[in-house]
Design a protein around this motif. Structure first.
Motif, PDB file in Angstrom:
ATOM      1  N   GLN A  22       0.889  -1.201  -0.095  1.00  0.00           N
ATOM      2  CA  GLN A  22      -0.242   0.087   0.034  1.00  0.00           C
ATOM      3  C   GLN A  22       1.226   1.523   0.457  1.00  0.00           C
ATOM      4  OE1 GLN A  22      -3.652   0.085   1.628  1.00  0.00           O
ATOM      5  NE2 GLN A  22      -3.947   1.991   1.874  1.00  0.00           N
ATOM      6  N   GLN A  25       2.200   1.814  -3.707  1.00  0.00           N
ATOM      7  CA  GLN A  25       0.799   1.746  -4.627  1.00  0.00           C
ATOM      8  C   GLN A  25       0.942   3.925  -3.812  1.00  0.00           C
ATOM      9  OE1 GLN A  25      -2.139  -0.417  -3.721  1.00  0.00           O
ATOM     10  NE2 GLN A  25      -1.178  -1.758  -4.889  1.00  0.00           N
ATOM     11  N   GLU A  26       1.178   4.399  -2.566  1.00  0.00           N
ATOM     12  CA  GLU A  26       0.398   5.544  -1.849  1.00  0.00           C
ATOM     13  C   GLU A  26       1.966   6.270  -3.063  1.00  0.00           C
ATOM     14  OE1 GLU A  26       0.339   5.675   1.782  1.00  0.00           O
ATOM     15  OE2 GLU A  26      -1.665   4.884   1.668  1.00  0.00           O
ATOM     16  N   GLU A  28       4.219   5.448  -5.761  1.00  0.00           N
ATOM     17  CA  GLU A  28       3.578   5.207  -7.547  1.00  0.00           C
ATOM     18  C   GLU A  28       2.756   6.575  -7.542  1.00  0.00           C
ATOM     19  OE1 GLU A  28       2.871   2.614 -10.708  1.00  0.00           O
ATOM     20  OE2 GLU A  28       3.278   1.925  -8.406  1.00  0.00           O
TER      21      GLU A  28
END
Length: 107
Positions: A22, A25-26, A28
């Motif tokens: 997570q 992803q944040e 990115e």
């Protein structure tokens, strides 16, 4: 008890992996947003510089055109003055020559 402890470690490792995924992803998404913002800023900066350069070129070409027009005007004025001077110097001679040619006589 070892199975429970092993399962707890596996669950903790999975939760940690989910948390890390997570976060990745944040990061990115944040990097993509930063990249888009930086790209937009670079585009704006490039367009501003391009507009400025186009304005400079337009001004330069306008100045050169004015100079060319002024030079042509000077040349036209000189030609008209030379023609006027030639007319004043040779007017009667030209009239006599044209008259003679019209009536068929040699001047």
């Amino acid at each position: 008890m070892e199975y429970v402890e092993l399962i707890n470690q596996i669950v903790a490792a999975e939760q940690n992996a989910c948390h890390l995924a997570q976060e990745a992803q944040e990061r990115e998404a944040g990097l993509e947003a930063d990249l888009a913002k930086e790209t937009a800023q670079m585009r704006e900066s490039y367009l501003a510089r391009a507009k400025q350069r186009v304005e400079i070129v337009a001004q330069t070409e306008a100045a050169q055109a004015q100079e060319a027009i002024a030079a042509l005007d000077d040349r036209r004025t000189q030609s008209l003055n030379a023609l006027e001077q030639a007319y004043q110097n040779h007017a009667q001679e030209w009239v006599d020559t044209l008259f003679a040619q019209v009536v068929g006589q040699k001047p």
